[in-house]
Scaffold this active site. Structure first.
Site, PDB file in Angstrom:
ATOM      1  N   HIS A  64       0.823  -1.220   0.000  1.00  0.00           N
ATOM      2  CA  HIS A  64       0.000   0.000   0.000  1.00  0.00           C
ATOM      3  C   HIS A  64       0.850   1.260   0.000  1.00  0.00           C
ATOM      4  CE1 HIS A  64       0.194   0.682   4.470  1.00  0.00           C
ATOM      5  NE2 HIS A  64       0.144  -0.636   4.559  1.00  0.00           N
ATOM      6  N   ASP A  85      -0.097   4.321   1.090  1.00  0.00           N
ATOM      7  CA  ASP A  85      -0.306   5.305   2.163  1.00  0.00           C
ATOM      8  C   ASP A  85       0.374   4.907   3.460  1.00  0.00           C
ATOM      9  OD1 ASP A  85      -2.249   3.177   2.353  1.00  0.00           O
ATOM     10  OD2 ASP A  85      -3.342   4.372   3.825  1.00  0.00           O
ATOM     11  N   ASP A 133       6.174   0.774   6.842  1.00  0.00           N
ATOM     12  CA  ASP A 133       4.821   0.268   6.593  1.00  0.00           C
ATOM     13  C   ASP A 133       4.129   1.262   5.679  1.00  0.00           C
ATOM     14  OD1 ASP A 133       2.261  -0.705   6.649  1.00  0.00           O
ATOM     15  OD2 ASP A 133       1.926  -0.336   8.785  1.00  0.00           O
ATOM     16  N   GLU A 171      -5.054   2.217   2.618  1.00  0.00           N
ATOM     17  CA  GLU A 171      -5.137   0.950   3.357  1.00  0.00           C
ATOM     18  C   GLU A 171      -5.347   1.243   4.837  1.00  0.00           C
ATOM     19  OE1 GLU A 171      -3.727  -2.607   5.614  1.00  0.00           O
ATOM     20  OE2 GLU A 171      -3.002  -0.560   5.733  1.00  0.00           O
ATOM     21  N   GLU A 172      -4.634   2.273   5.304  1.00  0.00           N
ATOM     22  CA  GLU A 172      -4.622   2.560   6.747  1.00  0.00           C
ATOM     23  C   GLU A 172      -5.935   3.153   7.257  1.00  0.00           C
ATOM     24  OE1 GLU A 172      -2.401   1.441   8.555  1.00  0.00           O
ATOM     25  OE2 GLU A 172      -0.422   1.502   7.583  1.00  0.00           O
ATOM     26  N   ASP A 204       3.164  -6.809   3.528  1.00  0.00           N
ATOM     27  CA  ASP A 204       2.638  -5.841   4.492  1.00  0.00           C
ATOM     28  C   ASP A 204       2.617  -6.400   5.909  1.00  0.00           C
ATOM     29  OD1 ASP A 204       1.569  -3.526   5.484  1.00  0.00           O
ATOM     30  OD2 ASP A 204      -0.466  -3.906   4.780  1.00  0.00           O
ATOM     31  N   HIS A 264       3.577   2.061  13.073  1.00  0.00           N
ATOM     32  CA  HIS A 264       2.578   2.976  13.628  1.00  0.00           C
ATOM     33  C   HIS A 264       3.086   3.654  14.900  1.00  0.00           C
ATOM     34  CE1 HIS A 264      -1.073   0.986  11.417  1.00  0.00           C
ATOM     35  NE2 HIS A 264       0.011   1.059  10.661  1.00  0.00           N
TER      36      HIS A 264
HETATM   37 ZN   LIG Z   1       0.629  -1.764   6.317  1.00  0.00          ZN
END
Ligand SMILES: [Zn+2]
Length: 378
Positions: free
Chosen positions: A76, A78, A106, A139-140, A163, A352
């Protein structure tokens, strides 16, 4: 041959292009030119009409041996938040966030591994099936890119989503996920002059929350209460609270049971906080909304896609393990849409968070596995 320095510099370049959810346009345009240079044809779908973002999903294809089944490679575009203003710290093979934001490994590590694998496959003229590259947006924030992908242009029935963390594990299953929003309606009143005319919605919610089990409920189920909002001033008995929670489980029955339990705790607590106001009984109320964010998937380890990965790993002495994941990703949506998709790990760690980091050596392992898989699959 896999070129570690090239992989590293691709990755670092991607980290410098800011791409929070909905604003992936610059990164998508950059990757479009990279993929075209390598020899793929690139198009964009119109997922942005649904997401409100500045670009659709990037879909690229590379023709291959048509006697073999086409495969999809996914990552992804984003990141969970903007990385503007931060500079990745590079110490040898370790690339780390400078602490001002997330790093963005990520999922930019996944993109970099896919780009390097494609370069090697083409340069070394390795045999390969038709390849479809899908770099998703958003995606997030709810897997919106995958949910709104133009599936009419995807032929692959097997996919690899880069991912997840460990490059030594292939994720063959992920849980169901329910999002729960509970609104508690109490009664506002002046906290100093008329407190007896109020019903404190914060206390109702607190009572319910204190009775709800959270964390790891059993080996396949988790619960979290993540957001609470309510109250307007210290001199007002709060009349409204909103609580957002989630339940995840690999077992749908447990998922639904836990979800119901959470809602029913709020209802029970309402009953405990009834109050007589102006000689009339008043009971706080709840309204709730349950959203199935995504469905689970579970891929049999005997399936061709899993066996192919194990075979590819044994080619360079990697001890690969199949495991179940605890999170949702685009793979949940792809599996639901009929593209059997496993998750591969790039080595990303502490994602994150502001201490996110990655070891390039792990990305090398992931890329090697991908190259071997591509050239032997189908
Ligand atoms: Zn991810």
């Amino acid at each position: 041959m896999l070129n570690k320095n090239r992989l590293k510099s691709t990755f670092i370049k991607l980290l410098t292009i800011d791409s929070p959810s909905g604003k992936e346009g610059n990164l998508a345009r950059y990757l479009s030119s990279v993929l075209k240079d390598i020899g793929l044809s690139v198009r964009f779908d119109s997922a942005n009409r649904a997401t409100g973002g500045d670009t659709g999903n990037l879909i690229a294809s590379l023709p291959g041996d048509n006697t073999r089944s086409p495969i999809m490679l996914n990552a992804h575009l984003d990141t969970i938040e903007s990385t503007e203003g931060s500079t990745p710290l590079i110490k040898g093979d370790i690339i780390k966030s400078d602490g001002n934001s997330i790093l963005g490994a990520d999922d930019k590590s996944g993109i970099a591994c896919i780009v390097e694998a494609l370069r090697v496959v083409i340069e070394d003229d390795l045999p390969h099936p038709p390849i479809e590259v899908v770099f998703t947006v958003c995606e997030e924030n709810g897997l919106l890119g995958a949910k709104n992908l133009d599936y009419s242009v995807i032929r692959a029935k097997m996919g690899y989503a880069l991912d997840t963390g460990s490059p030594f594990a292939v994720v063959v299953g992920a849980p169901y996920h329910n999002g729960i929003t509970v609104k508690v309606f109490g009664r506002e009143a002046h906290a100093g002059a008329d407190p007896s005319k109020g019903i404190n919605a914060i206390k109702v919610a607190a009572d319910a929350i204190s009775k709800i089990d959270t964390g790891q409920i059993d080996e396949e189920t988790t619960v979290n209460i993540g957001i609470i909002r309510g109250g307007t001033a210290t001199n007002i008995v709060p009349g409204f609270v909103e609580v957002k929670a989630e339940v995840r489980s690999h077992n749908e029955e447990k998922l639904e049971r836990k979800t119901k339990e959470i809602v029913s705790e709020f209802k029970k607590s309402c009953g405990l906080f009834s109050n007589e106001i102006d000689s009339k009984p008043v009971t706080p109320e709840v309204r709730y909304e349950i959203t199935r964010e995504y469905n689970a998937f579970r891929i049999d380890e005997e399936k061709e896609i899993v066996k192919g990965l194990f075979k590819a790993a044994s080619g360079f002495n990697i001890q690969l393990k199949a495991r179940l994941g605890g999170g949702g990703s685009d793979a949940n949506i792809f599996n639901e849409k009929g593209i059997t998709t496993v998750l591969l790990g790039t080595g990303m760690k502490d994602v994150h968070t502001k201490s996110e980091y990655i070891n390039i050596e792990d990305m090398v392992i992931c890329t090697k596995l991908l190259i071997n898989t591509i050239s032997s699959s189908g």
